[in-house]
Design a protein around this motif. Structure first.
Motif, short mmCIF file in Angstrom:
data_model
loop_
_atom_site.label_atom_id
_atom_site.label_comp_id
_atom_site.label_asym_id
_atom_site.label_seq_id
_atom_site.Cartn_x
_atom_site.Cartn_y
_atom_site.Cartn_z
N ASP A 202 8.88 -3.35 -10.61
CA ASP A 202 8.00 -3.86 -10.65
C ASP A 202 8.08 -4.85 -12.15
N TYR B 231 1.52 -1.36 0.22
CA TYR B 231 0.22 -0.05 -0.04
C TYR B 231 0.97 1.35 0.30
N ASP C 60 4.23 5.78 -5.82
CA ASP C 60 3.42 5.52 -7.20
C ASP C 60 5.22 4.38 -7.55
N LEU D 25 4.72 1.13 -8.35
CA LEU D 25 4.24 -0.32 -9.27
C LEU D 25 4.00 0.12 -10.59
N TRP E 38 -7.22 -5.95 -4.73
CA TRP E 38 -6.08 -5.82 -3.88
C TRP E 38 -7.06 -6.13 -2.85
N ALA F 127 -0.57 -2.81 -11.67
CA ALA F 127 -1.42 -2.68 -10.38
C ALA F 127 -2.48 -1.75 -9.70
N ALA F 128 -3.04 -0.91 -10.89
CA ALA F 128 -4.24 -0.14 -9.76
C ALA F 128 -5.01 -0.80 -10.61
N ALA G 180 2.57 1.70 -3.24
CA ALA G 180 1.40 1.72 -4.26
C ALA G 180 1.50 3.49 -4.28
N ARG H 168 2.55 -8.77 -6.94
CA ARG H 168 3.04 -8.17 -7.50
C ARG H 168 4.69 -8.93 -7.89
#
Length: 769
Positions: A696, A569, A575, A577, A586, A581-582, A572, A591
């Motif tokens: 990633d 978290y 930024d 990832l 979740w 990933a968005a 993320a 990942r």
């Protein structure tokens, strides 16, 4: 306000008036209080009566460092006064004296001083004794002392100084050389062009050789003049080679001129770095008629690739380099690096001298050496040290042709990397720009000399839009003020000058240009914010940081981790990832991360500090520290054609000293809103197991790739060398495991090796079935 006889009145510009006032005061005091000024011989050395001593003109004094063994910034202090070099006695000597003397030698300050002729005994006069300075004087000539030439010392008591190895901004080195010669006779040499077209062209490559004496400029008789003499003169002027000259034109020209021949015989070996080191015979008596059958000596020089006007010649002179200069603020200076096999390495400073340094300078397309620097004066290098105890004769075309020893681990460290300052051609670039309005001479609003359509010249401003570090770097170098600390897009807080018009906009530099006029810019001015407050500005500095990544550590620490989304978290938020990933489910799933450690060293000559002040740092609660930079590193995985297939970056950075070289103390720590930065000689370590220290690669297919890490990618902070900010590795991914090999800094290999690296077998067909 000063009165003419005030002791605070600056002595240099008004020396005669100052001395006249002092004579009047002394005369009156002698009349009124004769007992106070009875002339007596000092009875003992312990009780002299020091008085402020003023040379005829402090600016006419010359200083040099001599003796052995020593480095370029230390030595026996010698002063040139009334046509003769002499020393200073160590009685009453202090660090304050050393500060004054080091500044007169062009260094910022002193770090120490020596007594009892540590650097060997001098010769000739002992010019000064019992010198007592406060440390703030402009010249040692205004400090208290016994007086010029009044000493009861011997040369066993010659004083020495150790100066901080940092030059004063804009200091122009003289061509004083490290040999005992009649330098009072030949100090300045110039080429005077006589063709009308040549007088307006820079650099001046051909002309009459003239030497300066007390009466002005004089000529040298060309009878017996040799190509070796020409070679020395061209080297002094900043040119690597010489060529034959057409004497017929000059003979006609000389017949119509009245010549004054100061020198009638020169016998250089060709390896000297200054004409004064050659055997010279001077004229006495009627010097206007002392060159029977001859004419003034004329030379023609071949400029190096950087300075030649002809594109064909540029291409002809451009050879694959086996030597390069790194870390210098100006063209023609830097740390010496040589190519062995396909890998660049440094040179150890044992036995490093002006002769060997001149071989490097000429090989690089410059003239002879002005200084041979030791002790990593231009910053420490990385990788191997290829050469030790280099001994050149001066005739070699390459440093590799000189005698040298191979290095062993015990012999040398990078703290002993050799550097040079070369003679370079005078181009006059500093006359076309200026900076005004700042608090010191190395900061201010940038103004350029602009030629109008009608031919008139005027100073105009540069539009601040798009102005950044690289543009400021070119400007500071053009003015001889070192590197740029900052390139500023707004200058409202500096005093405005009478100049308010914008004459240049859209300036974009690569950073290699010699002048701002060589950078790209709009043909017609197009500036959205045309007010003077939005003009471009610079803050220059003599030193700069230099960051490099520890490439072997990346290779040793790379691995793949499948990390659960519920542990990502914070990442993320920053930024860290990839975009897919968005849309992940979740907090379920994971990942795939390519992880490695980054150890970033500062090998420059100034601490690396974030551009933003503390007031604009951003607190990140998730990770519990302040971020001082928006983007500090880019991590990219690229295909063979250079396309990014995955990327990662430290969205913001907390800069601190994790550890340092022996003898260097940590200065920066992020905790408790501490100061952030990386000290010279220290490094900041980001371990493979911390957040965002990854790429990633969840969406990456198996194949062969290039892993690239770039530090300071947006040039937010100035560095002495941006070419070593990138690191690359070969990378093979089979869908389950990853192999990383051949990691290296971007400029560590030869151009040929670098091309092969990017096209290694199997890379073009990188799909694994």
């Amino acid at each position: 306000m000063f009165s003419p006889c005030s002791p605070e009145f600056p002595p240099e510009p008004h020396m005669e008036l100052h001395q006249w006032c002092r004579h009047i005061i002394v005369f009156l005091l002698n009349v009124w209080i004769p007992s106070c000024f009875a002339q007596t011989t000092p009875p003992a050395r312990s009780s002299p009566t020091p008085t402020p001593q003023t040379a005829d003109n402090p600016d006419s004094l010359k200083f040099r460092l001599s003796g052995f063994p020593r480095k370029h910034n230390e030595g026996r202090i010698e002063v040139f006064y009334k046509g003769e070099w002499g020393t200073i006695c160590d009685d009453d000597f202090s660090l304050a004296n050393a500060h004054v003397l080091c500044r007169q030698l062009g260094f910022v300050s002193a770090t120490g001083w020596t007594h009892s002729a540590k650097y060997g005994k001098g010769a000739g006069k002992i010019w000064l004794d019992n010198v007592q300075c406060s440390g703030s004087e402009r010249s040692v000539s205004v400090c208290k002392s016994r007086g010029w030439g009044n000493s009861d010392c011997t040369h066993d008591e010659d004083a020495g100084v150790i100066c901080k190895d940092e030059r004063l901004p804009g200091f122009v080195d003289s061509n004083v050389i490290e040999v005992q010669v009649d330098e009072n006779r030949v100090e300045e040499v110039r080429l005077r062009p006589v063709f009308t077209t040549a007088t307006k062209r820079m650099p001046v490559t051909e002309g009459v050789v003239e030497v300066k004496n007390k009466d002005g400029w004089a000529q040298i008789c060309d009878i017996g003049w040799t190509p070796k003499n020409t070679h020395v003169v061209c080297g002094m002027m900043g040119f690597p080679h010489e060529k034959k000259v057409n004497k017929n034109f000059y003979k006609l020209y000389a017949e119509r001129q009245k010549n004054f021949f100061l020198v009638h015989s020169v016998a250089c070996l060709g390896t000297e770095v200054h004409l004064a080191a050659c055997p010279l015979e001077f004229n006495y008596g009627n010097a206007t008629e002392s060159c029977p059958g001859g004419m003034p000596a004329v030379v023609s020089c071949v400029p190096g690739p950087l300075y030649t006007q002809s594109p064909t010649m540029k291409k002809k002179l451009k050879m694959p380099p086996t030597t390069r200069l790194k870390g210098g603020a100006k063209y023609g200076e830097g740390r010496v690096e040589v190519l062995k096999g396909s890998e660049w390495g440094t040179v150890c400073d044992d036995r490093w001298n002006l002769v060997s340094a001149s071989v490097v300078c000429r090989e690089m397309g410059f003239g002879s050496a002005k200084e041979a620097l030791t002790g990593a004066s231009m910053g420490k290098g990385l990788g191997p040290i290829h050469m030790n105890e280099v001994q050149c004769t001066g005739n070699e075309r390459s440093l590799w042709s000189c005698r040298y020893k191979n290095i062993t681990a015990e012999d040398c460290k990078h703290t002993e990397d050799a550097s040079v300052r070369c003679n370079v051609p005078y181009m006059g670039y500093e006359k076309t720009v200026r900076i005004l309005g700042g608090r010191t001479r190395y900061e201010g609003r940038v103004e350029v000399l602009h030629r109008e359509a009608d031919g008139t010249l005027r100073w105009g401003l540069i539009c601040g839009e798009g102005w950044g570090t690289q543009e400021a770097m070119v400007l500071c170098r053009q003015l001889g003020l070192g590197y740029a600390n900052h390139g500023l897009q707004e200058t409202w807080y500096w005093d405005s000058s009478n100049v308010t018009d914008m004459v240049m906009s859209g300036v974009k530099c690569t950073g290699d240009e010699m002048s701002i006029s060589q950078c790209q810019h709009h043909r017609t001015v197009n500036c959205q914010k045309a007010a003077a407050r939005f003009a471009a500005g610079v803050i220059c500095s003599e030193t700069a940081s230099d960051l490099v990544l520890n490439a072997p550590l990346v290779q040793q620490t790379t691995y793949i981790e499948d990390r659960p989304l519920h542990m990502l978290y914070c990442a993320a938020e920053e930024d860290c990832l990839s975009k897919s990933a968005a849309s992940a489910n979740w907090p379920y799933g994971h990942r795939r991360l390519l992880r490695f450690s980054s150890q970033i060293h500062n090998i420059g000559r100034a601490d690396f500090r974030p551009k933003a002040g503390r007031h604009s740092w951003v607190w990140h609660a998730c990770h519990g520290h302040y971020h001082s930079m928006d983007i500090f590193t880019h991590y990219d995985l690229m295909s063979a054609n250079g396309t990014k297939v995955a990327e990662g970056h430290k969205a913001s950075f907390c800069l601190e000293d994790t550890d340092c070289d022996e003898g260097v103390s940590k200065r920066y720590k992020c905790a408790n809103f501490g100061e952030q930065g990386i000290t010279v000689g220290c490094w900041d370590l980001y371990r493979h197991d911390i957040d965002c220290q990854w790429i990633d690669i969840t969406d990456v297919k198996p194949g062969n790739y290039i892993l690239q890490v770039v530090i300071n990618p947006n040039y937010e902070v100035s560095e002495s060398d941006f070419t070593n900010n990138a690191m690359k590795c070969n990378c093979k991914y089979d869908g389950h495991r990853i192999w990383v090999h051949n990691c290296h800094i971007g400029d560590a290999f030869s151009e040929e090796a670098e091309k092969k690296f990017e096209k290694y077998p199997g890379q073009l067909n990188n799909q694994i079935s």
